[in-house]
Design a protein around this motif. Sequence first.
Motif, PDB file in Angstrom:
ATOM      1  N   LEU A  46      59.938  50.555  61.569  1.00  0.00           N
ATOM      2  CA  LEU A  46      60.103  49.329  60.793  1.00  0.00           C
ATOM      3  C   LEU A  46      58.772  48.601  60.665  1.00  0.00           C
ATOM      4  O   LEU A  46      58.123  48.292  61.663  1.00  0.00           O
ATOM      5  N   LEU A  47      58.372  48.334  59.419  1.00  0.00           N
ATOM      6  CA  LEU A  47      57.144  47.583  59.151  1.00  0.00           C
ATOM      7  C   LEU A  47      57.417  46.087  59.132  1.00  0.00           C
ATOM      8  O   LEU A  47      56.693  45.300  59.732  1.00  0.00           O
ATOM      9  N   LEU A  48      58.439  45.719  58.391  1.00  0.00           N
ATOM     10  CA  LEU A  48      58.816  44.309  58.275  1.00  0.00           C
ATOM     11  C   LEU A  48      60.196  44.207  57.656  1.00  0.00           C
ATOM     12  O   LEU A  48      60.728  45.192  57.147  1.00  0.00           O
ATOM     13  N   LYS A  49      60.731  42.986  57.706  1.00  0.00           N
ATOM     14  CA  LYS A  49      62.066  42.761  57.164  1.00  0.00           C
ATOM     15  C   LYS A  49      62.178  41.337  56.636  1.00  0.00           C
ATOM     16  O   LYS A  49      61.473  40.422  57.105  1.00  0.00           O
ATOM     17  N   TYR A  50      63.060  41.171  55.672  1.00  0.00           N
ATOM     18  CA  TYR A  50      63.449  39.855  55.201  1.00  0.00           C
ATOM     19  C   TYR A  50      64.951  39.716  55.399  1.00  0.00           C
ATOM     20  O   TYR A  50      65.717  40.576  54.950  1.00  0.00           O
ATOM     21  N   ASN A  99      73.586  46.205  58.194  1.00  0.00           N
ATOM     22  CA  ASN A  99      74.630  47.141  57.820  1.00  0.00           C
ATOM     23  C   ASN A  99      73.939  48.458  57.473  1.00  0.00           C
ATOM     24  O   ASN A  99      72.747  48.621  57.731  1.00  0.00           O
ATOM     25  N   LYS A 100      74.676  49.358  56.871  1.00  0.00           N
ATOM     26  CA  LYS A 100      74.046  50.616  56.483  1.00  0.00           C
ATOM     27  C   LYS A 100      72.921  50.313  55.496  1.00  0.00           C
ATOM     28  O   LYS A 100      72.976  49.350  54.730  1.00  0.00           O
ATOM     29  N   LEU A 101      71.892  51.154  55.556  1.00  0.00           N
ATOM     30  CA  LEU A 101      70.732  50.958  54.703  1.00  0.00           C
ATOM     31  C   LEU A 101      70.823  51.838  53.466  1.00  0.00           C
ATOM     32  O   LEU A 101      71.211  53.006  53.547  1.00  0.00           O
ATOM     33  N   ILE A 102      70.440  51.255  52.336  1.00  0.00           N
ATOM     34  CA  ILE A 102      70.282  52.002  51.101  1.00  0.00           C
ATOM     35  C   ILE A 102      68.784  52.089  50.839  1.00  0.00           C
ATOM     36  O   ILE A 102      68.110  51.052  50.742  1.00  0.00           O
TER      37      ILE A 102
ATOM     38  N   ALA B  93      69.866  56.740  63.722  1.00  0.00           N
ATOM     39  CA  ALA B  93      69.328  55.422  64.018  1.00  0.00           C
ATOM     40  C   ALA B  93      70.326  54.668  64.878  1.00  0.00           C
ATOM     41  O   ALA B  93      71.532  54.918  64.807  1.00  0.00           O
ATOM     42  N   SER B  94      69.828  53.769  65.688  1.00  0.00           N
ATOM     43  CA  SER B  94      70.727  52.935  66.478  1.00  0.00           C
ATOM     44  C   SER B  94      70.289  51.479  66.411  1.00  0.00           C
ATOM     45  O   SER B  94      69.123  51.184  66.114  1.00  0.00           O
ATOM     46  N   SER B  95      71.238  50.600  66.657  1.00  0.00           N
ATOM     47  CA  SER B  95      70.919  49.183  66.660  1.00  0.00           C
ATOM     48  C   SER B  95      71.818  48.449  67.642  1.00  0.00           C
ATOM     49  O   SER B  95      72.939  48.871  67.934  1.00  0.00           O
ATOM     50  N   HIS B  96      71.306  47.333  68.122  1.00  0.00           N
ATOM     51  CA  HIS B  96      72.093  46.448  68.960  1.00  0.00           C
ATOM     52  C   HIS B  96      72.854  45.501  68.042  1.00  0.00           C
ATOM     53  O   HIS B  96      72.327  45.082  67.009  1.00  0.00           O
ATOM     54  N   THR B  97      74.046  45.198  68.381  1.00  0.00           N
ATOM     55  CA  THR B  97      74.877  44.372  67.517  1.00  0.00           C
ATOM     56  C   THR B  97      74.249  43.015  67.231  1.00  0.00           C
ATOM     57  O   THR B  97      74.320  42.508  66.113  1.00  0.00           O
ATOM     58  N   LYS B  98      73.584  42.439  68.214  1.00  0.00           N
ATOM     59  CA  LYS B  98      73.027  41.102  68.023  1.00  0.00           C
ATOM     60  C   LYS B  98      71.752  41.117  67.179  1.00  0.00           C
ATOM     61  O   LYS B  98      71.595  40.294  66.288  1.00  0.00           O
ATOM     62  N   SER B  99      70.852  42.030  67.473  1.00  0.00           N
ATOM     63  CA  SER B  99      69.573  41.990  66.759  1.00  0.00           C
ATOM     64  C   SER B  99      69.656  42.669  65.404  1.00  0.00           C
ATOM     65  O   SER B  99      69.018  42.242  64.450  1.00  0.00           O
ATOM     66  N   GLY B 100      70.413  43.742  65.346  1.00  0.00           N
ATOM     67  CA  GLY B 100      70.707  44.360  64.065  1.00  0.00           C
ATOM     68  C   GLY B 100      69.716  45.357  63.530  1.00  0.00           C
ATOM     69  O   GLY B 100      70.067  46.200  62.708  1.00  0.00           O
ATOM     70  N   GLU B 101      68.470  45.298  63.939  1.00  0.00           N
ATOM     71  CA  GLU B 101      67.474  46.210  63.377  1.00  0.00           C
ATOM     72  C   GLU B 101      67.770  47.640  63.800  1.00  0.00           C
ATOM     73  O   GLU B 101      68.106  47.899  64.945  1.00  0.00           O
ATOM     74  N   GLN B 102      67.614  48.540  62.874  1.00  0.00           N
ATOM     75  CA  GLN B 102      67.862  49.942  63.165  1.00  0.00           C
ATOM     76  C   GLN B 102      66.565  50.632  63.584  1.00  0.00           C
ATOM     77  O   GLN B 102      65.537  50.512  62.909  1.00  0.00           O
ATOM     78  N   TYR B 103      66.665  51.367  64.686  1.00  0.00           N
ATOM     79  CA  TYR B 103      65.557  52.155  65.201  1.00  0.00           C
ATOM     80  C   TYR B 103      65.870  53.623  64.952  1.00  0.00           C
ATOM     81  O   TYR B 103      66.952  54.091  65.340  1.00  0.00           O
ATOM     82  N   PHE B 104      64.924  54.303  64.350  1.00  0.00           N
ATOM     83  CA  PHE B 104      65.170  55.672  63.926  1.00  0.00           C
ATOM     84  C   PHE B 104      64.597  56.690  64.901  1.00  0.00           C
ATOM     85  O   PHE B 104      63.539  56.476  65.501  1.00  0.00           O
TER      86      PHE B 104
END
Lengths: 113, 113
Positions: A46-50, A99-102, B93-104
């Motif tokens: 992940l580089l960045l997010k909005y 959520n799922k990523l597109i 990919a996985s993510s924690h419910t609270k933070s949400g970011e997906q790690y691949f």
Amino acid sequence: AQSVTQLGSHVSVSEGALVLLRCNYSSSVPPYLFWYVQYPNQGLQLLLKYTTGATLVKGINGFEAEFKKSETSFHLTKPSAHMSDAAEYFCAVSEGGYNKLIFGAGTRLAVHP
Amino acid sequence: EAGVTQFPSHSVIEKGQTVTLRCDPISGHDNLYWYRRVMGKEIKFLLHFVKESKQDESGMPNNRFLAERTGGTYSTLKVQPAELEDSGVYFCASSHTKSGEQYFGPGTRLTVT
């Protein structure tokens, strides 16, 4: 339906030049937007997010992106390219929060001396 | 902290054979996602687990694909029987419910010959 369009499958810049990778999205609800990078033989990072709030977001390695709702865009920029930036970059959107990523189709960035 | 791991890194099988891919998420991450990238195309969502339950399997291409997540820990994705069009890179990919970011994870490159 959500979709992501990355303009330009290959972008080539000189070292020290501006990097601009374009991303346009469609979403029926406020989106969460992401840029991921994949270096050779590695996974996506992940580089960045909005998500909400400030529309200009800063990420790792000097990259930043600006969410422009009116243009449905989330372009990625870096003022000065480095050789180590050579990689494939993916723009992604998720609806309704995390959520799922597109994903877009990806843009391969080449940096030449 | 260990990242998302996937096994094997590469698999070459013949059409009609069975292959099982494994993903170990980051410890404590309830959310686990599978994605696939067919050569030259975008990364596409396959399915999403929350703990051991399938939250969304709308991206699964057909009934030759079976995903499981035993006890809400690691996950497997079985392809049986494999077809030529199943070739590609499978990402977890996985993510924690609270933070949400997906790690691949680094992906499994599957080649069906």
